[in-house]
Design an enzyme around this catalytic site. Structure first.
Site, PDB file in Angstrom:
ATOM      1  N   TRP A  82       0.970  -1.275  -0.019  1.00  0.00           N
ATOM      2  CA  TRP A  82      -0.035  -0.157   0.066  1.00  0.00           C
ATOM      3  C   TRP A  82       1.008   1.290   0.042  1.00  0.00           C
ATOM      4  O   TRP A  82       2.099   1.424   0.845  1.00  0.00           O
ATOM      5  CB  TRP A  82      -0.961  -0.105   1.105  1.00  0.00           C
ATOM      6  CG  TRP A  82      -1.753   1.205   1.209  1.00  0.00           C
ATOM      7  CD1 TRP A  82      -2.438   1.691   0.556  1.00  0.00           C
ATOM      8  CD2 TRP A  82      -1.958   2.048   2.631  1.00  0.00           C
ATOM      9  NE1 TRP A  82      -3.400   2.764   1.049  1.00  0.00           N
ATOM     10  CE2 TRP A  82      -2.865   2.947   2.443  1.00  0.00           C
ATOM     11  CE3 TRP A  82      -1.649   1.584   3.846  1.00  0.00           C
ATOM     12  CZ2 TRP A  82      -3.565   3.781   3.239  1.00  0.00           C
ATOM     13  CZ3 TRP A  82      -1.972   2.658   4.851  1.00  0.00           C
ATOM     14  CH2 TRP A  82      -2.937   3.573   4.526  1.00  0.00           C
ATOM     15  N   LYS A  85     -13.009  -0.376   6.777  1.00  0.00           N
ATOM     16  CA  LYS A  85     -13.861  -0.895   6.128  1.00  0.00           C
ATOM     17  C   LYS A  85     -14.680  -1.803   6.482  1.00  0.00           C
ATOM     18  O   LYS A  85     -15.942  -1.978   6.143  1.00  0.00           O
ATOM     19  CB  LYS A  85     -12.700  -1.886   5.083  1.00  0.00           C
ATOM     20  CG  LYS A  85     -11.390  -1.363   5.032  1.00  0.00           C
ATOM     21  CD  LYS A  85     -11.399   0.060   3.896  1.00  0.00           C
ATOM     22  CE  LYS A  85     -10.014   0.615   4.245  1.00  0.00           C
ATOM     23  NZ  LYS A  85      -9.613   1.425   2.953  1.00  0.00           N
ATOM     24  N   ASP A  92      -0.237  -5.743   9.270  1.00  0.00           N
ATOM     25  CA  ASP A  92      -1.524  -4.886   9.053  1.00  0.00           C
ATOM     26  C   ASP A  92      -2.800  -5.571   8.627  1.00  0.00           C
ATOM     27  O   ASP A  92      -2.876  -6.143   7.424  1.00  0.00           O
ATOM     28  CB  ASP A  92      -1.138  -3.770   7.684  1.00  0.00           C
ATOM     29  CG  ASP A  92      -1.925  -2.892   7.362  1.00  0.00           C
ATOM     30  OD1 ASP A  92      -2.926  -2.731   8.410  1.00  0.00           O
ATOM     31  OD2 ASP A  92      -1.984  -1.992   6.730  1.00  0.00           O
TER      32      ASP A  92
HETATM   33  C1  LMR Z   1      -6.792   2.770  -0.301  1.00  0.00           C
HETATM   34  O1  LMR Z   1      -5.971   1.876  -0.254  1.00  0.00           O
HETATM   35  O2  LMR Z   1      -7.389   3.037  -1.288  1.00  0.00           O
HETATM   36  C2  LMR Z   1      -7.435   3.050   1.046  1.00  0.00           C
HETATM   37  O3  LMR Z   1      -6.723   2.390   2.015  1.00  0.00           O
HETATM   38  C3  LMR Z   1      -7.454   4.394   1.276  1.00  0.00           C
HETATM   39  C4  LMR Z   1      -6.420   5.275   1.619  1.00  0.00           C
HETATM   40  O4  LMR Z   1      -6.361   5.914   2.734  1.00  0.00           O
HETATM   41  O5  LMR Z   1      -5.372   4.995   0.752  1.00  0.00           O
END
Ligand code: LMR
Length: 395
Positions: free
Chosen positions: A130, A246, A211
């Site tokens: 992420w 979520k 996570d």
């Molecule tokens: C995402 O990955 O789109 C979500 O977790 C929102 C974010 O804060 O990035």
């Protein structure tokens, strides 16, 4: 004072929402930011949440501070959901849990704790991971090292490469793992692979840092916690960030938790005191409203049952959308997208180049992150034919 500061580009994920909103095309499709959406494109307040809020509103008598660790009932819920009732780390009182401002707050708090405890600790992060993991952990001053995870050519995890890279991790390092619904790939470790990581961590002495932002969106609350519970069972220490953004749809309320498993109950108390002292220096204490909802929904049998029903409906809708997308793309294109059905949670990569992603945005008003990550929940029966055609046109 601030004259030298340059203007920064928009956030690679959150910035997409603004571009999407400004787009006048009535056919536009938003597959950007990871928020759940209904067929009508709305991100609903869950009924269990609305009912809990109504109760809280009538009952509340004060807005005075809660405690530095947050609401006890929410922390209890976070522990039970993550580790499962009767897990040995809970019985042995080896877990320090504090409520945090969302999962991001938990990740950053953990990073600060790690930095304080071991300034030379390195954190291994999956390639890809992420996007916000990098600043959340790196800005605390920790060194990040990437380990291979998703093989774009095979549309699957390259577990051999992951395992071999992590065999170079050393005692004192942390390895960031996604508990389920890997963001951005949707490709999750299977049970044998989790076990293999547990053995490697044991052998090398690294600490898992998990996570868990999507518990319940993969296979279910219990199943999605398999990795967390297995590693906690077998290893002396573990760091866990969880989020209710979520699975309870509490995005803007910033409800999450940080749990740190230590080697003993007394060490867990010491860790708790350290975490609270760091939080005090960052934001003092977490917001209460979201956590009060968590507490209420978890402990009220009726609301709990309603929540689990709503969570199941969200999960099943996403699973159905995965099937529908694969079927629609098969009609429009020769390329095999069946891997999307084998992945879990909100995200999958389409496997497009950034040029193709730009064309989708500019020519078809279809929005996704540059690496072609799509939020499956942004698809609906009404936009799917248009979307599948647009994708086939840029291939
Ligand atoms: C995402 O990955 O789109 C979500 O977790 C929102 C974010 O804060 O990035």
């Amino acid at each position: 004072m601030f004259n030298e500061l340059p203007l920064l580009p928009a956030d690679p994920i959150l910035g997409l929402s603004a571009s999407y909103k400004a787009d006048p095309n009535p056919l536009k499709v938003d597959l950007g930011v990871g928020v759940y959406k209904t067929e009508a494109g709305l991100t609903p307040v869950l009924a269990a949440v609305s009912q809990a809020e109504a109760q809280l509103l009538t009952e509340q008598t004060s807005k005075s501070y809660t405690s530095p660790a947050g609401i006890d009932g929410a922390n209890f819920a976070s522990q039970q959901l993550a580790f499962g009732t009767g897990h040995r780390v809970l019985i042995e009182q080896r877990v320090a849990t504090v409520q945090t401002p969302g999962g991001c707050g938990a990740l950053r708090l953990a990073a600060e704790l790690i930095k304080k405890s071991r300034p030379d600790a390195r954190i291994w992060v999956s390639t890809p991971t992420w996007a916000n993991h990098i600043p959340l952990l790196g800005n605390a001053g920790l060194e990040l090292i990437e380990y291979p995870y998703y093989d774009f050519a095979q549309h699957a995890i390259d577990f051999d490469a992951m395992h071999s890279a992590l065999s170079h991790a050393r005692a004192g390092d942390l390895v960031l793992l996604h508990a389920c619904c890997h963001n951005p790939s949707g490709a999750d470790l299977n049970r044998e692979q989790w076990q293999s990581i547990a053995e490697l961590a044991h052998q090398k002495g690294f600490t898992p840092f998990i996570d868990m932002a999507y518990q319940g969106f993969g296979e279910g609350i219990e199943q999605d916690a398999f990795g967390v519970r297995t590693l906690a069972e077998q290893l002396p220490e573990l760091v866990l960030a969880t989020s209710y953004s979520k699975n309870l749809g509490l995005y803007r309320e910033r409800a999450g938790s940080l749990s740190v498993v230590s080697q003993s109950a007394s060490q867990a108390q010491a860790v708790q005191s350290q975490v609270l002292s760091i939080a005090r220096g960052l934001y003092s204490m977490p917001p209460a409203h979201g956590a009060a909802i968590v507490d209420r929904v978890y402990h009220d049998d009726t609301l709990n049952a309603l929540w689990l029903e709503e969570l199941t409906a969200m999960r099943q809708r996403i699973q159905q959308l995965r099937q529908d997308l694969v079927a629609a793309l098969a009609q429009e294109s020769e390329r095999d997208f069946s891997f999307i059905q084998r992945e879990q949670g909100m995200f999958s990569f389409l496997g497009l180049s950034s040029g193709q992603v730009q064309r989708l945005k500019q020519e078809f008003s279809v929005y996704m992150t540059d690496n072609s990550r799509i939020n499956i929940a942004g698809i609906s029966a009404s936009n799917l034919p248009y979307l599948a055609r647009a994708i086939s046109k840029v291939l």
